[in-house]
Structure formats: structure tokens, C-alpha cells
Write a protein that holds these residues in place. Structure first.
Motif, PDB file in Angstrom:
ATOM      1  N   GLU A  65       4.036   9.360   0.942  1.00 30.12           N
ATOM      2  CA  GLU A  65       4.170   9.258  -0.616  1.00 30.12           C
ATOM      3  C   GLU A  65       3.036   9.930  -1.465  1.00 30.12           C
ATOM      4  N   LEU A  66       1.969   9.533  -0.938  1.00 31.29           N
ATOM      5  CA  LEU A  66       0.811  10.213  -1.580  1.00 31.29           C
ATOM      6  C   LEU A  66       0.716  11.935  -1.500  1.00 31.29           C
ATOM      7  N   ARG A 122       3.146  13.008  -3.832  1.00 28.99           N
ATOM      8  CA  ARG A 122       2.871  13.094  -5.116  1.00 28.99           C
ATOM      9  C   ARG A 122       1.960  14.203  -5.526  1.00 28.99           C
ATOM     10  N   LYS A 148       0.874  -1.274  -0.191  1.00 27.34           N
ATOM     11  CA  LYS A 148      -0.051  -0.006  -0.019  1.00 27.34           C
ATOM     12  C   LYS A 148       1.037   1.033  -0.050  1.00 27.34           C
ATOM     13  N   ARG A 149       0.333   2.181  -0.916  1.00 24.21           N
ATOM     14  CA  ARG A 149       1.220   3.585  -0.788  1.00 24.21           C
ATOM     15  C   ARG A 149       1.137   4.080   0.412  1.00 24.21           C
ATOM     16  N   ILE A 153      -3.993   9.054  -7.225  1.00 20.30           N
ATOM     17  CA  ILE A 153      -3.324   9.395  -6.261  1.00 20.30           C
ATOM     18  C   ILE A 153      -4.176  10.515  -5.554  1.00 20.30           C
TER      19      ILE A 153
END
Length: 1087
Positions: A485-486, A489, A480-481, A724
Motif C-alpha cells: 500500500e505504501l 501511494r 499497520k500499513r 507515507i
């Protein structure tokens, strides 16, 4: 299963010391240690005398090789420990030829760290006493007998690739509850077994068996937490059965991933787990999955979705004593009884970040065709390998750690038996091929036994038997992200906008300084006036004539000039004026011509005089009349005016209002969201995307901004960005139902069914949790013990399929069509979701003015998402969600569903379809004011004002308000004006002016009062309308009429002039004005 080198890798186990040891005879017993692994005796230590302090130094080393070809595999390391058995050598008595020994206890060394990449580790393991041993049992506050153990391998058993790509699978079987009544603890001993298969990288699957279940009569609940046990029988010390630091902790039923987790199942499960018979295992079996096996495991879950977990009962056969004794084969031996199967939904393990599933699963009769249909599995662990199971089903012959050391031969023989047995049976592919061949031949096809031929398995269904199972991986199959990181982004796509810093020396500061200097100079001049003429002159100033005042003014100017104060005031003001020129007019260079200089000085003089009046009026006493205050429209009023313009399709005026809000408060993200929603209505997706991204740049944690950016990304086919945005929203607010639903809809577009199910299931779970919280809150507020009847009804309907939310594709029906058991899995799109109190219908703040719920109707995750999308005018996305709502069997076509359909067709001007859907909505809920309000809008847009009037009057007669009462009152008042029912129009407009005043509401009231010859009230209302919007030509027209009839020529001409400037379009109203002008003889300056 795993790929390792062909050469064996030795694993060394060294027992260095023992602590707090005791013996049967004396304080210094002689002891030795026997090491065993995988039913093989690895060696014995030397006989060591324990010191009086209870310590002993053994320094005993033994080893075994890890080599799949030699019998010891990585799987053996995973689920089999090393047993260290301590034995005391008793002193020889008289005439005793051989030494007598007695076992003191057993220690267990878990080799799992070797599968985690370690090459050596040290551990202190407790020595568990056997029954009758003098060793102290494990309990708090008492020193425990223990052994210090070191484990060493020359090099790690796993490579870096195996560590990163492999995984460790743990399967824990807790118990089977509510077993058939025919299970009795007396009579022939039975071995209750459960088995399942784990796919490997090769052709064969790896079997996992749980044997020797304990049948209990019930009467009390199993304690939690309770330790997990090794899947090995005949361990000498009872305490050695337990896996170190591994416990069954249980948990709420609602949080389980299996079946029987709905609120209505709670009572049955409480009874089954407290009162009814059960079979307990509490065993944990481990299995190492190398990288190819992990890929195979993941692919098998995606293909099969459900996993068969078999359960059966096999009679135990007692081993006769004596070497020459023979087995007497009984009738029951070799025959499976009570062969059942549970279908475990493994799909959640493919959800991002999910490593564990635990739940209760119904047990059904094992029928090969049904199992193949649901799991695509033809091979049965018990039916197709019953010979092996029976041969190993002797008491005292199951995984005994005290077996003889000659094991390699037994392993080979066992392997040979397995291979022969497998060769004697057709392979799964052969079975399938023969079945196909039989269909085209005259040979009668072998029919699967029906339920009536499997009465024992059917007893599981009749008793409601279920097993509680846990499957856990040390690493998620689908990573899972991370939220970080999300967020990164999102920042890359939309950089956060830093807040605007306030300048301390800008134009505003220059103006403030100028005002301050003006006030100071004014006070100084006033003090000089008081000194010259006294304060009495100010009080009687109104009685002085103009000549006296002019004389005082001249004297004051003369005094100021003579004393030099005038020049001092100029110098005091000069610096403030210079700052205004620089900061306000940005003039810092010389002028190019004299004309340009004179023009600028004139402009500056006018501005400074105006600002001087502003400052003087602020500094004057309260009894001095100041400038008339201007009416300030708030941001909420501007939003209402823009919404009015939207409904009336005056998009140009709506744009003006939205942009006015943005100019006033550019840092308010709600203004950007409203403007973006308006752009969606006008199908300007590019501008809408800019607005939503602008809002997100102001606050990157704002959920609505993230969701709307995601919606726009989907509409513009930027799918990677959409994922995202949606994932970030679910990470920031995991309880947001709309975020999870939109994420599921995105995965549906991407044809990712498994993740779609995950998102929809999570949305359903969050909506259910919110309803339950609302129920608890309501009970606390009311102080009643019983829950709300409406909420009860909702929970009865919604929770029926809570456990079904994991499986949208395959529908699992009951094995027996006559049984009363409900299906445990169904389409996710058919999940009936919850009824909800009106307080909890929205999870976050609305983008539009508050819409009032008319009735407590059931809601689904899709309908809640539809409400969100309709508020932001994302009509293009709504139809996709409506399709899901339609597939919900319990919540499907509802009044709200047809109402939304009608509204979408109204926007398209498809009046015929809108009317059709409104008729269906009215049939489902005849007393819904929103239905009648929308029908009124439909007839109004069609020009059928008579029908519209009837619908609007019915709407306002309801106790509950519709969601758009503002426009209902506006249009009803307009119809009254057209039909010359001016008193009704006045009453209607008065109501809406109290609720939500705007230019149009005051205009309608002014027109009604004018037609009733109430000119004073008309002028007041029209003045209010003009103050809110002085660009409305109709307002100026009626003001001109009022002034003409009141005989006020100047005001009439001014109003007429502005009306003509704004180009009044109503020809009949213009003709009426000209007629009144001719009647009174004034009002038109052009003649």
C-alpha cells in the motif's frame, strides 16, 4: 464483556469413535465417556465394548448453551476446554453388589475455533492416560489413544462485525524468578497467585487469575520449548494439562519488550533462571474482547500506559474429611502476604502492527498510592477481593472438572457473595471522593502504609524478583500499513519515470555511419595512392617538397575522376549525409528561400568537414599527429567545483556546475539529490522538492530520496505525504536508524506520543544492533577474545536504558529510594544511545564528499539524524533534532552538539553565537580538528585573518583530518598569499592539489609560483586551472602576466583579451597588468 443475544445458543459436542483403546481387564473392555465443561457434567455416554482392534463407536452427543445470563460466556469458551473422561467398567466379582469403575484417561477439546467464526469443526484429540492407566502415553513412534470429536453450533456465535472488530487476548504467565529467600517449600502449603484486570466495554473489568504456582529451588534452566498449561486445577490426566499446539519458546533477552533486557542484565538473569529459586506457572489464560471492549482496551492503554500485575502468597487450607467437619480458621487464613506488583508497559500494543509483547518485569511492594499514581488504578484484585480468594483457596476446590453437576446455584451464590462484598466496600470513585473530602475536614486522613509497614513486599526488591509475562492479541490494535500500500501511494504521488530507451536510428547512429563511411573511403583513397606512387613515397613524404606533393595530388584526383571512383565515393557518402540532415538537423521539408538554403548548406559543409577530420584522424596510423585531446572533467570534479562555489557563496557558478552534471547524466539520481540539497541551502524549497521527487521517480526504493521527500513534505506542511514517505522508508529498510528517527520526529509534530515512542525505540534498537554487529566483526578481525574497550564503555552507557525506550512520558522510579535498583523507565528523549566504531557511523552512502570522523565519540539516534540533515543542508529541520539531542542526559550537550550549533549560526552569519558555541565545543574536546577548522572559518569570514591562520595551522597539524580539509588548505593558502609568505603558500597549495585538484587550487599554486618568479611552474599550474575552468578571469589575468614577462606577445594579448571579456573585478591586479604592459611595451591591443 461481550454483547450477545439474550437467548442461549446450544453448542453440541459429539464423540463418534475411539481408537487404539486399552483397558485394565481383558482386550475388550467396557468403557463410557463423561463430558464436562465449566465444572458442569454435560452427560455420560452409553457403555460401549471396545473391539479387539481397540476401536469403539460411541456416537455420544451432549450440549450446553452459551448465554451470558445463564453463566456460560464467550470468555468461558476462550479459556475453558471440554473434558472427556473415559472410564472402564470392571467385570463384577462374586458377592459384588455395585460395578467398579476405573478412569483410563482424559481428552481435552479446545473450543477456540468457535470464537474464530466457525460453526462446526472436527478434531482428533489424544486420550491422555491417568497415572496407572494401561493407555499408551504420548510419545513419538507409538500410536496414541484418541477420540474423534465433532463440535457444532446452529449458527456462528460471532457476527461478521464481532469477528472483524473483536479480538482474542492471550496472557501467558511463565514464572517469577529470584524470589525471596524466605520462600521455602516446607511448612504450611502456600498458593502463589498472580492477577491482572482486562477492561471490558461495561463498567467492570474482567479479572484474570493465575493460581497454584510451583515453588522450585532452582539448579537448572526451565526447558524451551515447553507446553503451555490450561489455567484449571485438578485435571486428572497429567497430559491433559497442556494446551494443544501452544508452547513457550523463549528468546534472546535483547529482543524482549520489558525490563532487564540490557547487556549488563544478562549475567543476573542467567543466574536467576538457572540457580536461584523461582515460581513457575506456564499458564495461558484467554479472554475474548468484543469490539466495544477492544476500543475500551485501546483507550485504557493510551490513558494509563502501565498495567498493574499483582502477585501474592495465600496459605492453602486443607478441606477436612467428613460431612460434619468444620473449618478451623487459622491466623494466616484471610491474610495476604508478600503482596507485590509489576508494572507492565502496555504501550507497545498501540504500535502499528504489534500484536505481542513479552518480557521480564520487576516486582515491587504493592502500595495503593504508588499503584494509582503509575497506573490510575485504585482497585486491587487481591486486597479488595481477598474474601473470595480465601473461600476458593481450599485444596481440591479450585476449578475441579469433576465437581458435582449442580452448578447454577453455586454460580448464583458466588455472584451474590461478590456483589455483597463489593457493596460493603467503597467504589473506586467513592474512595477518591472521600480522600478529597478528608483534605478539607478535620478528620485525620488515612495514610498509605509505608515501606516499613510492608516488609514482605520489600523483599521482592531486595531479592531482585521479576516475572516473565507474555501478552498477545490475535489482531493488532492499530493496523499497520502494508508495504504494498505504501509503495502504491508513493507511485500515485510520484509516478516512476521509465528509463529512456536508446534509439537505434537517431542522430548518434547517423554520425556513427558517417564516420564509418569516411574511414572506408579514406582507406580506399590511401590504397589508390599506394598503387600509384608506392608505399615508399609515404615513408619519405617528409623529404618531398611541396611542388612534388601538389603534383601527386593532381595525378591522384585525375585518376579518381577518370576511373569513376570519385563519383562512387560520393554515392557511398550520400546516404550518410542525408541521414545527418534528417536526424541531426531535423530537415525534412523544402526550404522557403534560396538564401535559407545557402545558409544551411554552408553550415552543413562546415560540420561535415569537421567530422571528416575527426574520422580521418581516428583512422590514421599512430605516428600521425591527431587533434589535441580535451580535458574531461568527471562528475566528481564537477561536484567539488560546485561545492567550492557554495562555500564561496558563488551560487550562480554552483548552479552551472550542478546543471552540467544533470545534463551529462540525467538518469543519475545522486546528481538530483545533490542539486536538491543545494536548493535547500539557497532556501528554494520548491525546486528542492522537484529535485528530490525526480530522484525518487528514477528509483522508488531509494531510501535517501524517500527521506528527503518526507523532510520537504514536513517543511512544506504536507504532513500526510510525509508520513507515507517515512513509513515507506522504514518498510524498505527496517534497519535504517535515520528513517525511524525522522518518522518519530514526524509523529512528534503530530502530537502522537505513542507512535513517536515506537519509532524512537525502533531506531535505538537498530543502532544498538549495529554496534553489537560491529563489535563482533571487530573481534573476528582482530582475533581477540575481549571486546574493544571503547565499545565496552559505550555498551555500558547505552544499554542502561534499552528497556526504557518504550516510555517517554511517565518516569517510573524504584519503589524504595534506598534500593540499588535502577529506574526501569524514563523519558525516551533522555535515552543515551551508543558509542560506535567509525566504520559504522553511516548506514548508507553519503551525499557529499566523504567526511572523516575525528574521534570515536558516543552517538545517539538524534545525532546520526543531525549528520544526515546537515549533509543535505536541511538546517530548518536540524534545530528540532538538536532539541532532542539536548534532552539526552548522557549524550546531551556534547562537542559535536555545539559544533553543529556553531555551523548553523555560521550559515546565518550570526558570528557572535557561533563563537560562543565554538568556545564550548573546544572546552569539551580541545583536540578536535573540526572545532579548530570551524573556528578558522569563523575568523576568516569575520576578516580576522591572523586568528584564522593560527586556527588553520593548528588544524592541519593534527594527525586526524578535519571534515573540510579542502577549504582549510584553500583559505590558509590565500592568507599566506596576502601576507606574502609565498613559499608557505606554494607548499599549502601543492598539498591540496594532490588531495583534490580544482581550478582554485591550481590558481593559488600558479600565483605563488609567479610571485616567486618561477614562471615555468606558474604557467603549468595556470594552464591546469584554465583547463578545468576557462571562465575564471583571474586565471587569464595571471596567464597574461606570465606571458608578458616571458616575452610572448601573441599569447599575452590573447590572455588579456579573454580577461577583459570576463570582466576582471580585481582592480589592483588589473593595474599590475597595465604596469607590466607599459614596461615591456606590448600586451594591450587597444593602444
Amino acid at each position: 464483556m461481550e454483547q450477545v443475544s439474550s437467548t442461549g445458543r446450544p453448542v453440541q459436542i459429539t464423540v463418534t469413535d475411539g481408537y487404539d483403546l486399552k483397558g485394565f481387564k481383558g482386550d475388550t473392555p467396557v468403557t463410557f465417556i463423561r463430558a464436562e465443561f465449566n465444572q458442569v457434567v454435560l452427560g455420560h455416554s452409553a457403555k460401549i465394548t471396545v473391539s479387539p482392534e481397540g476401536t469403539a463407536k460411541y456416537n455420544f452427543t451432549c450440549s450446553f448453551e452459551v448465554n451470558p445470563e445463564g453463566g456460560v460466556t464467550l470468555n468461558d469458551l476462550a479459556h475453558k476446554p471440554v473434558f472427556l473422561t473415559m472410564t472402564e467398567v470392571l467385570p463384577k466379582e462374586k458377592k459384588q453388589k455395585e460395578e467398579k469403575t476405573m478412569i483410563l484417561g482424559q481428552a481435552v477439546v479446545d473450543l477456540l475455533p468457535l470464537l474464530e467464526g466457525e460453526s462446526s469443526f472436527e478434531t482428533m484429540v489424544p486420550l491422555h492416560p491417568v497415572p496407572g492407566s494401561p493407555l499408551e502415553p504420548l510419545r513419538s513412534g507409538v500410536k496414541q489413544c484418541s477420540l474423534e470429536v465433532k463440535v457444532f453450533v446452529a449458527e456462528p456465535l460471532l457476527t461478521a462485525a464481532q469477528i472483524s472488530g473483536g479480538s482474542l487476548l492471550k496472557v501467558t504467565l511463565e514464572a517469577a524468578y529470584s524470589v525471596p529467600e524466605s520462600f521455602i517449600p516446607m511448612g504450611l502449603l502456600q498458593n502463589f497467585m498472580v492477577g491482572l484486570q482486562v477492561p471490558s466495554a461495561g463498567e467492570k473489568d474482567y479479572p484474570i487469575f493465575f493460581k497454584n504456582g510451583t515453588l522450585k529451588l532452582g539448579g537448572e534452566r526451565e526447558p524451551v520449548p515447553r507446553p503451555k498449561k490450561w489455567p484449571i486445577a485438578n485435571i486428572l490426566a497429567p497430559g491433559a494439562n497442556y494446551i494443544p499446539d501452544a508452547f513457550i519458546v523463549g528468546g534472546p533477552y535483547e529482543e524482549e519488550e520489558g525490563e532487564l533486557n540490557r547487556p549488563e542484565d544478562r549475567e543476573f538473569r542467567n543466574q536467576a533462571e538457572c540457580i536461584k529459586k523461582r515460581i513457575t506457572w506456564d499458564l495461558e489464560s484467554r479472554c475474548y474482547l468484543d469490539p466495544p471492549a477492544v476500543i475500551s482496551f485501546q483507550k485504557r492503554i493510551a490513558d494509563c500506559r502501565f498495567w498493574p500485575v499483582e502477585i501474592t502468597r495465600v496459605p492453602l487450607v486443607t478441606v477436612p474429611k467428613g460431612k460434619s467437619a468444620k473449618f478451623e480458621k487459622t491466623d494466616d487464613e484471610g491474610q495476604l502476604s508478600f503482596h507485590g506488583v509489576a508494572y507492565v508497559n502496555m504501550v507497545p500494543l498501540l504500535y502499528p502492527g504489534v500484536k505481542r509483547i513479552r518480557g521480564a518485569f520487576h516486582v515491587y511492594p504493592y502500595l495503593g498510592s504508588t499503584v494509582y499514581e503509575k497506573t490510575k488504578c485504585l482497585f486491587s484484585l487481591f486486597r479488595d477481593t481477598d474474601h473470595n480468594l480465601i473461600q476458593n483457596n481450599k485444596i481440591g476446590g479450585i476449578n475441579s472438572p469433576v465437581s458435582k453437576p449442580v452448578i447454577s446455584k453455586n454460580l448464583k451464590e458466588d455472584k451474590t457473595v461478590k456483589e455483597k462484598d463489593m457493596e460493603a466496600r467503597p467504589r473506586p470513585g467513592d474512595v477518591q471522593a472521600s480522600s478529597i473530602k478528608s483534605q478539607s475536614s478535620d478528620t485525620p486522613l488515612e495514610v498509605e502504609p509505608s515501606l516499613c509497614n510492608n516488609p514482605e513486599g520489600q523483599q521482592y526488591v531486595e531479592a531482585g524478583t521479576y516475572i516473565v509475562l507474555e501478552i498477545e492479541l490475535d489482531k493488532a490494535l492499530v493496523p499497520k500499513r502494508m508495504p504494498e500500500e505504501l509503495a502504491r501511494r508513493v507511485k500515485e504521488m510520484i509516478p516512476p519515470r521509465p528509463p529512456v530507451t536508446r534509439r537505434t536510428g537517431g542522430a548518434q547512429k547517423a554520425m556513427s555511419d558517417y564516420h564509418m563511411q569516411i574511414k572506408n573511403i579514406s582507406r580506399a583513397i590511401l590504397n589508390e595512392y599506394h598503387r600509384m606512387f608506392g608505399k615508399q613515397a609515404v615513408q619519405v613524404e617528409s623529404d618531398l617538397d611541396s611542388e612534388t606533393l601538389e603534383e601527386q595530388k593532381c595525378q591522384l584526383n585525375y585518376e579518381l575522376n577518370c576511373s569513376g571512383k570519385y563519383f562512387a565515393f560520393k554515392e557511398q557518402l550520400k546516404h550518410a549525409v542525408v541521414k545527418i540532415v534528417r536526424e541531426k538537423y531535423l530537415k525534412t521539408t523544402a526550404f522557403e528561400s534560396q538564401e535559407e538554403l545557402q545558409k544551411f548548406i554552408s553550415e552543413l559543409y562546415v560540420f561535415l568537414v569537421d567530422q571528416m577530420h575527426v574520422a580521418v584522424n581516428q583512422a590514421m596510423p599512430d605516428d600521425v599527429q591527431g587533434t589535441p585531446s580535451t580535458i574531461y572533467t568527471s562528475s566528481e570534479q564537477l561536484r567539488l567545483f560546485a561545492f567550492e562555489a557554495e562555500v564561496n557563496e558563488n551560487y550562480e557558478m554552483a548552479t552551472v556546475y550542478y546543471e552540467e552534471r544533470l545534463v551529462r547524466e540525467p538518469q543519475n539520481l545522486e546528481h538530483w539529490l545533490d542539486y536538491g540539497a543545494f536548493c535547500l541551502l539557497t532556501k528554494d524549497n520548491i525546486k528542492a522538492q522537484e529535485c528530490f521527487r525526480k530522484a525518487l521517480s528514477l528509483n522508488q526504493n531509494h531510501i535517501h530520496s524517500l527521506l528527503l521527500c518526507g523532510v520537504l513534505a514536513v517543511l512544506m506542511e504536507n504532513y500526510e505525504q510525509a508520513e507515507i514517505f517515512f513509513e515507506d522508508a522504514t518498510c524498505l529498510e527496517p534497519t535504517n536508524v535515520v528513517a525511524w528517527t525522522l518518522l518519530g520526529l514526524y509523529y512528534e509534530i503530530q502530537n502522537n506520543d505513542i507512535r513517536m515512542e515506537m519509532a524512537f525505540h525502533e531506531a535505538f534498537k537498530q543502532l544498538q544492533a549495529r554496534v553489537l554487529r560491529a563489535q563482533v566483526t571487530k573481534q573476528r578481525i582482530t582475533g581477540l577474545g575481549a571486546p574493544l574497550s571503547i565499545l565496552d564503555e559505550f555498551l555500558d552507557e547505552s544499554s542502561n536504558l534499552q528497556s526504557e525506550s518504550h516510555e517517554p512520558i511517565l518516569s517510573v522510579q524504584s519503589q524504595d529510594p534506598t534500593t540499588s535498583q535502577k529506574p526501569s523507565n524514563t523519558f525516551i528523549k533522555e535515552i543515551p544511545l551508543k558509542k560506535e566504531a567509525s566504520k559504522c557511523q553511516e548506514s548508507s552512502t553519503c551525499l557529499h564528499p566523504t567526511l572523516y570522523s575525528v574521534s570515536q565519540t558516543p552517538t545517539t539516534i538524534f545525532m546520526e539524524t543531525i549528520r544526515f540533515l546537515m549533509k543535505v543542508n536541511a538546517v530548518q529541520y536540524v534545530h528540532r533534532v538538536l532539541a532532542h539531542e539536548l534532552l539526552c542526559p548522557h549524550g546531551g550537550p556534547s562537542c559535536e552538539y555545539y559544533l553543529v550549533l556553531a555551523q548553523t549560526h555560521l550559515l546565518k552569519k550570526d558570528f557572535a553565537k557561533a563563537e560562543e558555541y565554538l568556545q564550548q565545543a573546544a572546552q569539551m574536546d580541545y583536540l578536535n580538528p573540526n572545532v579548530w577548522g570551524t573556528k578558522g572559518h569563523l575568523y576568516f569570514l569575520r576578516g580576522n585573518h591572523a586568528e584564522a591562520k593560527a586556527c588553520y595551522e593548528r588544524t592541519i597539524s593534527f594527525v586526524a583530518d578535519a571534515s573540510e580539509m579542502h577549504f582549510i588548505f584553500l583559505r590558509l593558502g590565500q592568507i599566506y598569499l596576502e601576507e606574502k609568505e609565498y613559499k608557505k603558500a606554494k607548499k599549502t597549495y601543492l598539498q591540496v592539489c594532490k588531495r583534490s585538484p580544482s581550478c582554485l587550487t591550481w590558481l593559488g599554486l600558479g600565483i605563488a609560483c609567479y610571485q616567486l618568479d618561477e614562471l615555468t611552474e606558474a604557467e603549468d599550474a595556470l594552464s591546469e586551472a584554465n583547463a578545468l575552468n576557462n571562465y575564471n578571469a583571474e586565471v587569464w589575468a595571471y596567464l597574461a602576466l606570465v606571458c608578458l614577462k616571458a616575452g610572448r606577445q601573441l599569447e599575452a594579448e590573447q590572455a588579456y583579451k579573454y580577461m577583459m571579456k570576463l570582466k576582471l573585478k580585481d582592480e589592483s591586479l588589473l593595474a599590475e597588468i597595465h604596469m607590466v604592459q607599459e614596461t615591456v611595451g606590448f600586451g594591450n591591443p587597444s593602444f
